[in-house]
Structures are given as C-alpha cells and as structure tokens.
Design a protein around this motif. Structure first.
Motif, PDB file in Angstrom:
ATOM      1  N   GLY B 131       0.791  -1.232   0.210  1.00  0.00           N
ATOM      2  CA  GLY B 131      -0.014   0.108  -0.148  1.00  0.00           C
ATOM      3  C   GLY B 131       0.841   1.137   0.015  1.00  0.00           C
ATOM      4  N   ILE B 132       0.393   2.378  -0.410  1.00  0.00           N
ATOM      5  CA  ILE B 132       1.032   3.566  -0.611  1.00  0.00           C
ATOM      6  C   ILE B 132       0.065   4.693   0.098  1.00  0.00           C
ATOM      7  CG2 ILE B 132       2.265   2.970  -2.855  1.00  0.00           C
ATOM      8  CD1 ILE B 132       0.641   5.354  -3.981  1.00  0.00           C
ATOM      9  N   VAL B 133       0.790   5.765   0.142  1.00  0.00           N
ATOM     10  CA  VAL B 133      -0.030   6.631   0.778  1.00  0.00           C
ATOM     11  C   VAL B 133       0.168   8.205  -0.025  1.00  0.00           C
ATOM     12  CG1 VAL B 133      -0.044   8.671   2.863  1.00  0.00           C
ATOM     13  CG2 VAL B 133       0.157   6.111   3.252  1.00  0.00           C
ATOM     14  N   ALA B 134      -0.990   8.823  -0.324  1.00  0.00           N
ATOM     15  CA  ALA B 134      -0.850   9.997  -1.156  1.00  0.00           C
ATOM     16  C   ALA B 134      -1.362  11.418   0.064  1.00  0.00           C
ATOM     17  CB  ALA B 134      -1.884  10.003  -2.216  1.00  0.00           C
ATOM     18  N   ILE B 135      -0.497  12.128   0.088  1.00  0.00           N
ATOM     19  CA  ILE B 135      -1.087  13.366   0.879  1.00  0.00           C
ATOM     20  C   ILE B 135      -0.933  14.538   0.186  1.00  0.00           C
ATOM     21  CG2 ILE B 135       1.461  13.714   1.232  1.00  0.00           C
ATOM     22  CD1 ILE B 135      -1.199  15.085   3.612  1.00  0.00           C
ATOM     23  N   LEU B 136      -2.352  15.275   0.160  1.00  0.00           N
ATOM     24  CA  LEU B 136      -2.702  16.350  -0.735  1.00  0.00           C
ATOM     25  C   LEU B 136      -2.490  17.619  -0.017  1.00  0.00           C
ATOM     26  CD1 LEU B 136      -3.771  17.333  -3.388  1.00  0.00           C
ATOM     27  CD2 LEU B 136      -6.228  16.589  -2.653  1.00  0.00           C
ATOM     28  N   PHE B 137      -1.771  18.582  -0.399  1.00  0.00           N
ATOM     29  CA  PHE B 137      -1.792  19.681   0.283  1.00  0.00           C
ATOM     30  C   PHE B 137      -1.846  21.144  -0.478  1.00  0.00           C
ATOM     31  CE2 PHE B 137       2.249  17.753  -0.122  1.00  0.00           C
ATOM     32  CZ  PHE B 137       3.048  18.762  -0.742  1.00  0.00           C
ATOM     33  N   GLY B 138      -1.797  22.470  -0.104  1.00  0.00           N
ATOM     34  CA  GLY B 138      -2.067  23.372  -0.792  1.00  0.00           C
ATOM     35  C   GLY B 138      -0.567  23.936  -1.244  1.00  0.00           C
ATOM     36  N   ASP B 139      -0.565  25.117  -1.887  1.00  0.00           N
ATOM     37  CA  ASP B 139       0.656  25.930  -1.937  1.00  0.00           C
ATOM     38  C   ASP B 139       1.002  26.552  -0.515  1.00  0.00           C
ATOM     39  OD1 ASP B 139      -1.653  27.053  -3.336  1.00  0.00           O
ATOM     40  OD2 ASP B 139      -0.338  28.880  -3.117  1.00  0.00           O
ATOM     41  N   GLY B 140      -0.175  27.015   0.265  1.00  0.00           N
ATOM     42  CA  GLY B 140       0.264  27.475   1.337  1.00  0.00           C
ATOM     43  C   GLY B 140       1.245  26.720   2.302  1.00  0.00           C
ATOM     44  N   ALA B 141       1.169  25.400   2.198  1.00  0.00           N
ATOM     45  CA  ALA B 141       1.908  24.428   2.942  1.00  0.00           C
ATOM     46  C   ALA B 141       3.374  24.382   2.531  1.00  0.00           C
ATOM     47  CB  ALA B 141       1.126  22.945   3.011  1.00  0.00           C
ATOM     48  N   CYS B 142       3.354  24.761   1.272  1.00  0.00           N
ATOM     49  CA  CYS B 142       4.860  24.811   0.864  1.00  0.00           C
ATOM     50  C   CYS B 142       5.726  25.795   1.580  1.00  0.00           C
ATOM     51  CB  CYS B 142       5.015  24.913  -0.613  1.00  0.00           C
ATOM     52  SG  CYS B 142       4.033  23.713  -1.413  1.00  0.00           S
ATOM     53  N   ARG B 176       0.609  32.948  -4.350  1.00  0.00           N
ATOM     54  CA  ARG B 176       1.783  31.975  -4.413  1.00  0.00           C
ATOM     55  C   ARG B 176       2.955  32.545  -4.749  1.00  0.00           C
ATOM     56  NH1 ARG B 176       6.044  30.194  -6.313  1.00  0.00           N
ATOM     57  NH2 ARG B 176       6.657  28.466  -7.360  1.00  0.00           N
ATOM     58  N   ASP B 177       3.180  33.382  -5.632  1.00  0.00           N
ATOM     59  CA  ASP B 177       4.730  33.882  -6.128  1.00  0.00           C
ATOM     60  C   ASP B 177       5.107  35.022  -5.115  1.00  0.00           C
ATOM     61  OD1 ASP B 177       4.708  32.546  -8.465  1.00  0.00           O
ATOM     62  OD2 ASP B 177       3.786  34.137  -9.589  1.00  0.00           O
ATOM     63  N   ALA B 178       4.135  35.351  -4.280  1.00  0.00           N
ATOM     64  CA  ALA B 178       4.639  36.453  -3.262  1.00  0.00           C
ATOM     65  C   ALA B 178       4.813  35.679  -2.068  1.00  0.00           C
ATOM     66  CB  ALA B 178       3.661  37.292  -3.016  1.00  0.00           C
ATOM     67  N   ALA B 179       4.656  34.593  -1.948  1.00  0.00           N
ATOM     68  CA  ALA B 179       4.989  33.607  -0.552  1.00  0.00           C
ATOM     69  C   ALA B 179       6.183  32.580  -0.712  1.00  0.00           C
ATOM     70  CB  ALA B 179       3.817  32.935  -0.223  1.00  0.00           C
ATOM     71  N   LEU B 180       6.487  32.152  -1.913  1.00  0.00           N
ATOM     72  CA  LEU B 180       7.079  30.879  -2.065  1.00  0.00           C
ATOM     73  C   LEU B 180       8.381  31.269  -3.236  1.00  0.00           C
ATOM     74  CD1 LEU B 180       4.563  28.490  -2.338  1.00  0.00           C
ATOM     75  CD2 LEU B 180       6.177  28.671  -0.229  1.00  0.00           C
ATOM     76  N   ALA B 181       9.601  31.239  -2.705  1.00  0.00           N
ATOM     77  CA  ALA B 181      10.701  31.398  -3.669  1.00  0.00           C
ATOM     78  C   ALA B 181      10.925  30.482  -4.737  1.00  0.00           C
ATOM     79  CB  ALA B 181      12.034  31.763  -2.677  1.00  0.00           C
ATOM     80  N   VAL B 182      10.735  29.403  -4.792  1.00  0.00           N
ATOM     81  CA  VAL B 182      10.862  28.329  -5.648  1.00  0.00           C
ATOM     82  C   VAL B 182      10.254  28.448  -6.969  1.00  0.00           C
ATOM     83  CG1 VAL B 182      12.095  26.338  -4.227  1.00  0.00           C
ATOM     84  CG2 VAL B 182       9.195  26.762  -4.555  1.00  0.00           C
ATOM     85  N   ALA B 183      11.109  28.341  -8.302  1.00  0.00           N
ATOM     86  CA  ALA B 183      10.440  28.319  -9.229  1.00  0.00           C
ATOM     87  C   ALA B 183       9.260  27.636  -9.609  1.00  0.00           C
ATOM     88  CB  ALA B 183      11.397  28.110 -10.582  1.00  0.00           C
ATOM     89  N   ASN B 184       9.404  26.330  -9.440  1.00  0.00           N
ATOM     90  CA  ASN B 184       8.157  25.493  -9.403  1.00  0.00           C
ATOM     91  C   ASN B 184       8.128  24.838  -8.118  1.00  0.00           C
ATOM     92  OD1 ASN B 184       7.324  25.344 -12.338  1.00  0.00           O
ATOM     93  ND2 ASN B 184       9.497  24.512 -12.573  1.00  0.00           N
ATOM     94  N   LEU B 185       6.717  24.263  -7.722  1.00  0.00           N
ATOM     95  CA  LEU B 185       6.749  23.804  -6.235  1.00  0.00           C
ATOM     96  C   LEU B 185       7.325  22.288  -6.296  1.00  0.00           C
ATOM     97  CD1 LEU B 185       3.398  25.401  -4.994  1.00  0.00           C
ATOM     98  CD2 LEU B 185       5.856  26.034  -4.705  1.00  0.00           C
ATOM     99  N   SER B 186       7.192  21.790  -7.608  1.00  0.00           N
ATOM    100  CA  SER B 186       7.689  20.423  -7.565  1.00  0.00           C
ATOM    101  C   SER B 186       9.213  20.176  -7.325  1.00  0.00           C
ATOM    102  CB  SER B 186       7.500  19.877  -8.959  1.00  0.00           C
ATOM    103  OG  SER B 186       7.910  20.449 -10.050  1.00  0.00           O
ATOM    104  N   ASP B 187       9.746  21.393  -7.603  1.00  0.00           N
ATOM    105  CA  ASP B 187      11.210  21.852  -7.253  1.00  0.00           C
ATOM    106  C   ASP B 187      11.747  21.158  -5.991  1.00  0.00           C
ATOM    107  OD1 ASP B 187      11.456  22.542  -9.951  1.00  0.00           O
ATOM    108  OD2 ASP B 187      11.842  24.625  -9.385  1.00  0.00           O
ATOM    109  N   LEU B 188      10.766  21.328  -5.055  1.00  0.00           N
ATOM    110  CA  LEU B 188      10.854  21.131  -3.636  1.00  0.00           C
ATOM    111  C   LEU B 188      11.208  19.589  -3.479  1.00  0.00           C
ATOM    112  CD1 LEU B 188       8.092  23.295  -1.901  1.00  0.00           C
ATOM    113  CD2 LEU B 188      10.712  23.757  -1.856  1.00  0.00           C
TER     114      LEU B 188
END
Lengths: 101, 311, 329
Positions: B131-142, B176-188
């Motif tokens: 089994g696997i787990v998926a966790i869904l969260f918003g850009d705010g959580a990044c 999102r652009d005002a809060a997070l410095a990464v280019a793409n959130l998937s870069d995290l």
C-alpha cells in the motif's frame, strides 16, 4: 606499606558506581600507568590506572557490585609479604590516574 | 493511453461541484473550505490510487474525500455536525476521516498532515503490504517547515508516499509568487531526489496520467514522488473569508473551470451530447439532494458526547 | 499468618531501567518502534537504548535527522496506522518543535474519529537544569497537563522509570514520558519480575503527619532531603511522589492533606499555572482550603551560569525554610 584503592569521585553528580572489570588478580604487580580496574557510571566508563607501583593484595568488590564513592575497593602493598591489616583499618590512598570515556 | 474513465471522471467532478454548491446554498453551512476549481486534482489523483492505499489531506478536504469514495451523505452529515457523519459529526471539514474508504483523514493545520502521512507510509512500508499513501496539500503548506523536514526523511527512508501539491495559487489572500521563492513547487521534491513533475491541474486526464506515473514509481519502491498540480480556486478561501479578487477576475477564472473544460472536450469528441451532459448534471444534483436530506434528518450529538472518546 | 513477600530487586541505572522496559516491550510487541536522534547504534544520548539496535535492527530503531516536527508527526502517523512508536526528544525544550503533531493531531485523534483511530505513542524526553542554559533546561510538563487526550508521567526512581515506561508503551493514546537529567547518575532497585506502574497512582515516599509535600521527578529528591532537614526540628513530612501528572492522583494527595492539614507543592518548573497550583486547587476542591505554599523556579529563564542556575532552581534548604514557615502560619 599498605595502600587502599577507593572509588574516585570521577564524574560530577555520581554517588555510586558499578564494578565493570578488574585487570589483574590478587598477587598481580602494577607499574605506573597500568590499568587496574574499570568502573561504570550511568554514562561513562572510568578507567583507573596505577599512579605508582604496587602489588594487588586483596579485592573487596567483584564485577557487578555497586559501590559508593569513597568506598574501599582493594588493598595494595609495596612487597608481596607485607601482612594485611585487619578489617577496615585506615590505609594510605594509592596514587591513581583515571580516565573517563 | 487513458488512465481514467473520461465519463466517470466528469461524473465525479460534477458530484463534487454539486455537493459544494448545495452546501454553500444551505443557510447554516458552517466554516467550510470549498474546492471548486480543484476537482480535477482530486479526481485525477484518486484515479491512480488502489483500495489498499490511503489518502490524507489538509483542510480543503471535501472534494478529495468525495473523490476517494466516502459516501456523500456521510460527508454532508459530518460537515453539518450531525451524528450520521463518518466521525459522528465531531471532526467536521477540517478533520474528517474514513480509513475504511481509503481516506485516512484531513488535518486542518496547514502543513500539519504531511508528516502524519509519512508516518502512515512508514507503517505501510513496515507492513510490506504494497500500500502507498498520498498526501494532498496546498501551495500554502509549501512554506511550512514540517513539509521540508518530511520531504527529507521520506526521501531518506524511501517511504511509499506521493506528495501532491494542489497549487491553487492563493494562500487566503497571499499569491503563491509572493510567498514562495522556488520556481516550481515540484522543485521542492526534486531537491530531495524525488520523482517530481508539475502538471496542469485543470486537466483531469493530464493529472490522472501523471498521478499514475507517480504512483507506479512509489509502488515500485523507488521512493517518494512529488506532483504539483496547478489549479484555480473559484471561491474565496473559506465560507467566512472575504473574497479578495474582483468580479471580473472571478468571471475570467470561470472560463478555466476544469469541469467545463472536460465536458466540452467530451462533447467535442462526440462522447457526450447536450442531453447526456444535462442528465449527468441532474443526476449529480439528485444524488446530492439525497445526501443533504440524509444529513438534515440526522440528529446532532447530545451535549453529553462532549466528554466521550477524549482519552 | 500471612507474610507479604518482598519482590526480588536488581540494582540498575535509570537508563538501564528504561532500556529494560523498552527491550521487554519491543520483544513482546513487534509494533513497538524507536525514532529519534542518535537512538540507533549510538544507543541514545543517555545510553538509554544501549544494545537495542543490535537486537531489533534498523527497521524498528530509526535514527532521525534533526527534525523534531516531522519525527513526532511520522510517529503519530505510524501510531494512527497501527504501530507503537517511542520518539526520543533529547531535551524537553525541543518538544515545542513537535507540538503540532503531538497536541493538534495525536492528542485529538481518538476524539475526532469518535474512537475510530488513536495514536498510541510515547514521546520520551528529558527535563531539568544541569548547566545547559535557557533552551535546554526547562520543565514544561504543566503546559502538557492541560491538553485533553495527553498523558504525562515523570518517574523519580529507576523502578518507576521501568514500570511507567512499560505502561506507556501499552497505552492506547499519546504519552509524554519525562526523565530528569539529574536523576540519571543515581542507580536504584527495580523488581526482577516484570512489573507495570499504573498511570494516575501517586506514591507516598515518606510518611508524616505535619505537612504534605507533593512533588515529582528530580524535585522528589529535594523534597526528601528537605523532609530530612526539618525532621531535626521535629517536623514530620508526608512526601508524595506524583509519578503521573495526567491523570493526577488527587485521592492520595487529598487523603494526606486531610491528615496533615497543610500542603507544600514543589516543582522545578514555573509556579504560574504550574503542577503545584493544579494539585492544590484540585485538592482543596475536596478538602476545603488549607494553608499552602508553592515552590518552583524563579520567574526567569534558567541560565547555564552556575550561580544564576542555582539561584533559579529550588534546593533543599529553601524548601526546608518554606516548610518551617508554613508550619508557623
């Protein structure tokens, strides 16, 4: 001359230690720097080394025994045939170095 | 290659929209975080999960819970604080759960459920049940430290977890652009060596395809994956929060609605005609009316319930 | 005639009592895990997991990076999903980094799922001042006592360290288990046979009739030393070790205060909204108001400076003075 080895106050806060291992038997001769006994505290092992020459004459605590700081662990003498005193008669402290690891 | 039944996906998205619209229309609807505009993320993601998998979410949980298959009437009752809810009405939108349905639950502290999900994934790993787990969260959580700590540990331990960021591009009022410095959130995710991808979260088939790839990677024991789905939020942050965007902006956003887009595609390729589409809308409304009726009929818990199940 | 048989005892260090409890429970229940910094081959910051890594291996004993928030969260998630993790947080001050998962998630999980899920986990941490400064010395157990769904225990002897840890690892909800750095050097006798210490059960360490002294953790030693000092003045102290802070055993405290008519509460943490204040109020709800003195740290951070640290933390002479003053009231 008769000397005594007592539990050193090697680690602050420690009031009681446990004998881990003797590195010699009754009759063994120790030169300065020789490891005599390892003592265990709650977090460290204290290596007690001879600070002067001596012959181990009597062991008063076995591995696993709990001993309070200051309690006599063993008697030493300069010569093998020096008669041991009775009971807990006062004796000079043997010079030791100890290392806490 | 399709990863999702296109008509089934539309049906699921229509159901979520109808559910949230019905909830919002109810005079006393409580404090709710709706997911209109984000249905394709929930439905596309869930299409990749199996029955032995678990989904966890942040506080924007209604769409994902419904997509996962939690019974709508029990979700509605839960949201309205009724005993017929899956958690007897005591968890609400922010904390509801139904592990039997594969929805391990929401935790409405932003970023708070991410490490919890990794723990559930560790349990799956130790059980070795596939089994696997998926966790869904918003850009705010990044921006939250717990995410970064968890990404590191999940990567280090190769936990079977899929991190899915539903990037609706707004954290209450902060862009999102005002809060997070990464280019793409998937870069995290990429930073920690994970499978990482950013997709259009308004395209349910695209989300489904990416989610299937990610799930395969995770299920194969290759470690966690990070999927960013760029979406839109058609309503304000919550049912009690002020809308910060202009009417014109909101109207423009409606033209990007993922349901409209998918329906139009199905009409364009001849899968559905107008009548069939209208029938699907009516079916969704009817189902949700039943769910609402169940919830309305369900009693509130008694005040004595306040001290039950505390320790 | 019946004779109560005294259980055979073995002397051991505090850490060995913890190791033994964890080893026994890990052997009994394959779902017990350990997570934390330096808990693996290193054996724990205080050697409290010595030798366990060799027995149980890297799946069940996991070294974590410096990431208290995620570590407690991962433990809470694993607990919700059927495991029984023990999380080691080296200093209680660092527990604050994991409060979201512990307090917002684990402590509320049973409630919010109407009993469907729970988070059986133990957060083991270490409180108290020992020269390590303002963010490595705090005793914040009183904060935790007010969290519904959380259990809090603080042993003062190796026997209780053993028995409370075993109970904690079998508990069906989150437990914060608090050791105290200054207790570690002192060994104690623990029962040779498997023994659990129940939660919510205080222990009278010294019988007396003039004043009830209530404490926990390392301050129990200060309390007993103070009782010894005032005994020379003919003052007889009933000294109670709470052991478990949530749930609290008010029955034992109230019973004692009914006999002695006076209460002194002693803790190393702050007295404002402190353990002692809570104990006193709950006691007086039963007994009616009685003369009471509370002692705790000064209302200041605890410095690593030895003079300032000693000034901040209660000691036996100060407690003895307070006992005398309470009796003179």
């Amino acid at each position: 001359m008769i000397y005594q080895l007592s539990v050193p106050a090697a680690v602050p806060g420690v009031e009681e230690i446990r004998i881990l291992e003797w590195h010699g038997d009754v009759g063994s001769t120790f030169a300065p720097g020789d490891l005599i006994v390892e003592l265990e505290t709650h977090k460290a092992v204290v290596e007690v080394r001879a600070g002067q020459a001596g012959i181990l004459r009597e062991i008063r605590a076995e591995p696993g025994d709990w001993c309070a700081v200051g309690q006599r662990l063993a008697l030493f003498s300069d010569s093998a045939d020096k008669p041991l005193p009775d009971g807990d008669a006062a004796a000079t402290d043997i010079l030791v170095d100890f290392e806490v690891t | 290659m399709t990863h999702i039944d296109p008509v089934g996906a539309l049906r699921a998205m229509l159901m979520i929209r109808a559910f949230e619209d019905a909830l919002a229309r109810r005079k006393e609807h409580g404090f709710q975080l709706l997911s209109s505009g984000e249905e394709a993320v929930a439905v596309g993601l869930v299409s990749a999960l199996g029955t032995g998998d678990q989904l966890l979410t942040g506080g924007r949980s209604i769409g994902p819970a419904l997509a996962r298959g939690v019974a709508p009437e029990r979700v509605m009752a839960e949201l309205l604080g009724k005993s017929g809810g899956m958690n007897q009405g005591r968890a609400g939108r922010g904390h509801m759960s139904d592990p039997q349905a594969g929805f391990f639950g929401a935790h409405a502290v932003v970023g708070g459920n991410i490490s919890i999900a990794a723990g559930v994934a560790m349990a799956r790993q130790l059980d070795g049940d596939g089994g696997i787990v998926a966790i869904l969260f918003g850009d705010g959580a990044c921006g939250a430290g717990a995410l970064h700590e968890t990404l590191n540990m999940a990567a280090q331990w190769k936990l079977p977890i899929l991190f899915v960021c539903n990037n609706n591009q707004l954290s209450v009022s902060t862009a999102r652009d005002a809060a997070l410095a990464v280019a793409n959130l998937s870069d995290l995710g990429a930073t920690f060596g994970m499978w990482a991808r950013t997709v259009d979260g308004l395209d349910v088939q695209g989300v489904a395809a990416a989610a299937h790839d990610a799930v395969r990677h995770v299920r194969d024991g290759l470690g966690p994956a990070f999927l960013e789905c760029t979406s839109i939020r058609l309503r304000s942050h919550s049912t009690t929060a002020r809308e910060t965007r202009s009417r014109a902006e909101l109207a423009e956003l409606q033209t990007h609605c993922p349901i409209r887009r998918h329906a139009a595609a199905l009409q364009a390729d001849g899968t559905l005609d107008d009548a069939q589409l209208e029938q699907m809308r009516q079916d969704a409304a009817t189902d949700i009316a039943h769910a609402m009726a169940y919830a309305e009929a369900s009693p509130y818990p008694t005040a004595q319930e306040a001290l039950r199940h505390v320790v | 005639m019946l004779y109560e048989q005294k259980p055979a005892m073995a002397r051991m260090f505090f850490r060995e009592a913890v190791t033994r409890a964890v080893r026994e429970e890990m052997t009994l229940d394959p779902h017990v895990l350990i997570l934390g910094q330096d808990v693996g081959a290193f054996g724990g910051s205080y050697r409290e997991f010595d030798g366990l890594y060799k027995i149980f291996g890297p799946d069940r004993i996991r070294d974590t990076p410096v990431a208290e928030a995620a570590t407690i969260g991962i433990a809470a998630g694993a607990a919700a999903a059927g495991y029984r993790p023990l999380v080691s947080i080296t200093y209680m001050d660092f527990l604050m980094l994991g409060f979201d998962a512990l307090i917002n998630y684990a402590a509320k999980l049973r409630y919010k799922t109407a009993g469907g899920l729970s988070a059986p986990m133990v957060v083991k941490t270490t409180a108290g001042a020992q020269g390590q400064g303002v963010a490595h010395s705090q005793c914040i157990e009183a904060w935790l006592m007010s969290v519904p769904g959380l259990r809090v225990v603080a042993p003062s002897t190796p026997a209780d360290a053993y028995g409370l840890m075993k109970t904690a690892l079998r508990c069906d909800g989150p437990v914060v288990y608090i050791d105290h750095k200054r207790l570690f050097p002192t060994p104690g006798d623990t029962p040779v046979t498997e023994t659990l210490v129940p939660f919510g059960k205080a222990c009278i360490r010294r019988d007396g009739s003039d004043v009830t002294v209530v404490s926990h953790g390392y301050m129990m030693r200060v309390a007993l030393d103070a009782a010894q000092i005032v005994a020379q003045d003919g003052i007889s102290c009933d000294v109670i070790d709470l052991r478990s802070l949530a749930p609290l055993d008010i029955d034992t405290v109230a019973g004692s205060v009914e006999r002695t008519g006076r209460l002194l509460t002693l803790e190393e943490g702050q007295v404002v909204c402190g353990v002692g204040t809570e104990v006193a109020i709950q006691t007086f709800e039963r007994t009616g108001p009685k003369p009471w003195t509370r002692i705790g740290a000064l209302p200041a951070p605890v410095s690593s400076n030895p003079v300032l640290e000693a000034a901040c933390i209660p000691d036996a002479p100060r407690v003895a003075d307070a006992i005398r003053a309470l009796l003179a009231r």
